[in-house]
Design a protein around this motif. Structure first.
Motif, PDB file in Angstrom:
ATOM      1  N   TYR A 234       0.826  -1.216   0.000  1.00  0.00           N
ATOM      2  CA  TYR A 234       0.000   0.000   0.000  1.00  0.00           C
ATOM      3  C   TYR A 234       0.860   1.266   0.000  1.00  0.00           C
ATOM      4  N   THR A 235       2.129   1.116  -0.317  1.00  0.00           N
ATOM      5  CA  THR A 235       3.096   2.210  -0.483  1.00  0.00           C
ATOM      6  C   THR A 235       3.093   3.160   0.702  1.00  0.00           C
ATOM      7  N   THR A 236       2.957   2.601   1.891  1.00  0.00           N
ATOM      8  CA  THR A 236       2.886   3.403   3.108  1.00  0.00           C
ATOM      9  C   THR A 236       4.238   3.440   3.803  1.00  0.00           C
TER      10      THR A 236
ATOM     11  N   GLU B 173      16.485   1.520   7.312  1.00  0.00           N
ATOM     12  CA  GLU B 173      17.760   2.220   7.199  1.00  0.00           C
ATOM     13  C   GLU B 173      18.399   2.015   5.832  1.00  0.00           C
ATOM     14  N   GLU B 174      18.324   0.799   5.317  1.00  0.00           N
ATOM     15  CA  GLU B 174      18.983   0.486   4.046  1.00  0.00           C
ATOM     16  C   GLU B 174      18.254   1.088   2.853  1.00  0.00           C
ATOM     17  N   HIS B 175      16.922   1.074   2.882  1.00  0.00           N
ATOM     18  CA  HIS B 175      16.153   1.482   1.708  1.00  0.00           C
ATOM     19  C   HIS B 175      15.412   2.800   1.886  1.00  0.00           C
ATOM     20  N   GLN B 176      15.471   3.355   3.096  1.00  0.00           N
ATOM     21  CA  GLN B 176      14.863   4.672   3.360  1.00  0.00           C
ATOM     22  C   GLN B 176      13.377   4.715   3.038  1.00  0.00           C
ATOM     23  N   ILE B 177      12.671   3.622   3.341  1.00  0.00           N
ATOM     24  CA  ILE B 177      11.231   3.580   3.082  1.00  0.00           C
ATOM     25  C   ILE B 177      10.421   3.883   4.344  1.00  0.00           C
ATOM     26  N   GLY B 178      11.100   4.351   5.364  1.00  0.00           N
ATOM     27  CA  GLY B 178      10.444   4.713   6.612  1.00  0.00           C
ATOM     28  C   GLY B 178      11.488   5.184   7.602  1.00  0.00           C
ATOM     29  N   TRP B 179      11.248   4.926   8.881  1.00  0.00           N
ATOM     30  CA  TRP B 179      12.129   5.408   9.934  1.00  0.00           C
ATOM     31  C   TRP B 179      12.457   4.274  10.893  1.00  0.00           C
ATOM     32  N   SER B 180      13.683   4.255  11.358  1.00  0.00           N
ATOM     33  CA  SER B 180      14.150   3.283  12.334  1.00  0.00           C
ATOM     34  C   SER B 180      14.492   4.048  13.610  1.00  0.00           C
TER      35      SER B 180
ATOM     36  N   LEU C 263       7.286   7.841  -2.096  1.00  0.00           N
ATOM     37  CA  LEU C 263       7.893   7.601  -3.406  1.00  0.00           C
ATOM     38  C   LEU C 263       9.003   6.558  -3.323  1.00  0.00           C
ATOM     39  N   LYS C 264       9.721   6.543  -2.217  1.00  0.00           N
ATOM     40  CA  LYS C 264      10.760   5.524  -2.027  1.00  0.00           C
ATOM     41  C   LYS C 264      10.130   4.135  -1.842  1.00  0.00           C
ATOM     42  N   VAL C 265       8.983   4.092  -1.146  1.00  0.00           N
ATOM     43  CA  VAL C 265       8.291   2.815  -0.973  1.00  0.00           C
ATOM     44  C   VAL C 265       7.813   2.289  -2.324  1.00  0.00           C
ATOM     45  N   VAL C 266       7.331   3.173  -3.188  1.00  0.00           N
ATOM     46  CA  VAL C 266       6.880   2.763  -4.522  1.00  0.00           C
ATOM     47  C   VAL C 266       8.025   2.115  -5.284  1.00  0.00           C
ATOM     48  N   SER C 267       9.203   2.736  -5.273  1.00  0.00           N
ATOM     49  CA  SER C 267      10.364   2.165  -5.958  1.00  0.00           C
ATOM     50  C   SER C 267      10.736   0.808  -5.365  1.00  0.00           C
ATOM     51  N   TYR C 268      10.690   0.712  -4.049  1.00  0.00           N
ATOM     52  CA  TYR C 268      11.018  -0.540  -3.364  1.00  0.00           C
ATOM     53  C   TYR C 268      10.007  -1.624  -3.718  1.00  0.00           C
ATOM     54  N   LEU C 269       8.739  -1.246  -3.814  1.00  0.00           N
ATOM     55  CA  LEU C 269       7.689  -2.199  -4.156  1.00  0.00           C
ATOM     56  C   LEU C 269       7.945  -2.873  -5.493  1.00  0.00           C
ATOM     57  N   TYR C 270       8.292  -2.105  -6.510  1.00  0.00           N
ATOM     58  CA  TYR C 270       8.507  -2.667  -7.848  1.00  0.00           C
ATOM     59  C   TYR C 270       9.624  -3.717  -7.852  1.00  0.00           C
TER      60      TYR C 270
END
Length: 371
Positions: free
Chosen positions: A296-298, A313-320, A347-354
């Motif tokens: 859900y790109t959250t 931390e590695e993919h910057q799709i949120g916060w640690s 937007l980073k989550v979207v890239s990670y999702l693909y």
């Protein structure tokens, strides 16, 4: 030539099941089919597996070519996966692996986790049961060592808990996410049109034991600009709601939903939570729910020194974050002042999702096992 593989699961899988051990096998089986494989499925009680294995052996003996055998372990030892937990067919599954190995079919197995090695397992399972299950878990590892070409694990942290004598290839194969263009478009619109306002946190999962939410709710009680929706099992909430009562406000919503009924809540969420105390087990466990959040790109909040935190931390799709009240409180204050970062993380989550769909996982297995 048609692509064909064997998918082995040494227990019954409920197609409508909600737990990770039920969801994951069905998702990756479907992913194999989506990338073009005919999947011959060995699954169920030992009697059903015996019949499926007999049919596959007949196929192989009559010239049918299988690209590989992929298996997903049970949360129980392989010999005890029938409903009565008796080893009615103790040689069935590993003899089948031997049969395939002798015929040049490469074998990969996903090892779900090593919960049995941790204190949480000792607290949950009586000692008289552990005297049976632990040796059988070790027996599984011994047979994997002899028969597998690749042992797949959910996270890199699992590797350090394997015996030093374990020799086959060990490869990470975390859960996958679901790519849905309709949801992608809705979430893109949500984050592009979102105005500064209350921050909406969504959590799906347990509320007891290692899933204690008291620190989160204690902090949120002091943050009038944060709303949180918690989705959990109704029975579990009834048991623990008195424990959480001191922290509840009108900004905390409790729901009991599943499947597609969760979609409206995901579509309005700014953050999803994997924020729990960093136990030794969680340092290596990979929550399948994290990848539902990714679907859900959250953006996700997770805890430092956990596998979920490492991904943030590695993919910057949120916060640690450290699992501390002050750090969580300061994070929320800063986020409220700079809410533009939510779109950046989305937007980073979207890239990670693909790059991390179930189909990506299936393709990886197919390549590594020679399919």
């Amino acid at each position: 030539m048609n692509k064909r593989c064997i998918f082995h699961v040494p227990n019954y899988i409920d197609p409508q099941g909600k737990s990770g051990s039920q969801v994951r096998p069905m998702k990756i089986k479907k992913a194999f089919e989506n990338i073009g494989f005919q999947v011959d499925f060995v699954m169920g009680e030992s009697k059903a597996r015996k019949a499926a294995i007999k049919k596959i052996k007949h196929n192989i003996n009559n010239g049918v070519r299988y690209d590989f055998l992929y298996s997903e372990s049970s949360t129980m030892p392989t010999l005890l996966t029938d409903k009565n937990h008796l080893p009615l067919h103790p040689f069935l599954d590993f003899d089948f692996f031997k049969f395939c190995k002798k015929r040049g079919i490469k074998i990969g197995l996903f090892y779900r986790d090593m919960y049995w090695k941790f204190g949480e397992y000792k607290q949950a399972v009586p000692v008289h049961q552990r005297t049976i299950t632990v040796p059988m878990y070790k027996y599984d590892l011994k047979m994997y060592n002899k028969l597998l070409d690749i042992l797949y694990i959910p996270s890199s942290g699992v590797r350090s808990y394997l015996p030093e004598c374990y020799t086959p290839n060990v490869v990470c194969l975390p859960p996958g996410a679901v790519l849905n263009q309709h949801i992608l478009e809705k979430r893109r619109t949500y984050f592009e049109t979102r105005q500064k306002g209350s921050i909406k946190i969504f959590y799906v999962g347990g509320v007891n034991g290692v899933y204690d939410l008291s620190l989160t709710l204690k902090v949120l009680k002091q943050k009038p600009f944060v709303n949180m929706t918690i989705c959990c099992r109704e029975k579990e909430w009834e048991e623990y709601k008195s424990y959480y009562a001191p922290y509840l406000t009108e900004r905390i919503q409790i729901i009991h939903k599943s499947g597609e009924d969760l979609q409206p809540y995901y579509l309005q969420a700014d953050i999803c939570s994997c924020f729990f105390e960093a136990t030794e087990y969680r340092s290596m466990a990979m929550p399948i729910k994290l990848f539902e959040y990714v679907s859900y790109t959250t953006p996700i909040i997770a805890t430092k020194n956990t596998e979920a935190g490492r991904i943030m931390e590695e993919h910057q799709i949120g916060w640690s974050l450290k699992y501390e009240e002050n750090e969580f409180s300061d994070f929320l204050d800063k986020l409220y002042e700079n809410q533009d970062v939510l779109k950046e993380k989305h937007l980073k989550v979207v890239s990670y999702l693909y790059e991390n769909t179930w189909e990506c996982r299936a393709k990886k297995v197919a390549v590594e096992l020679g399919g």
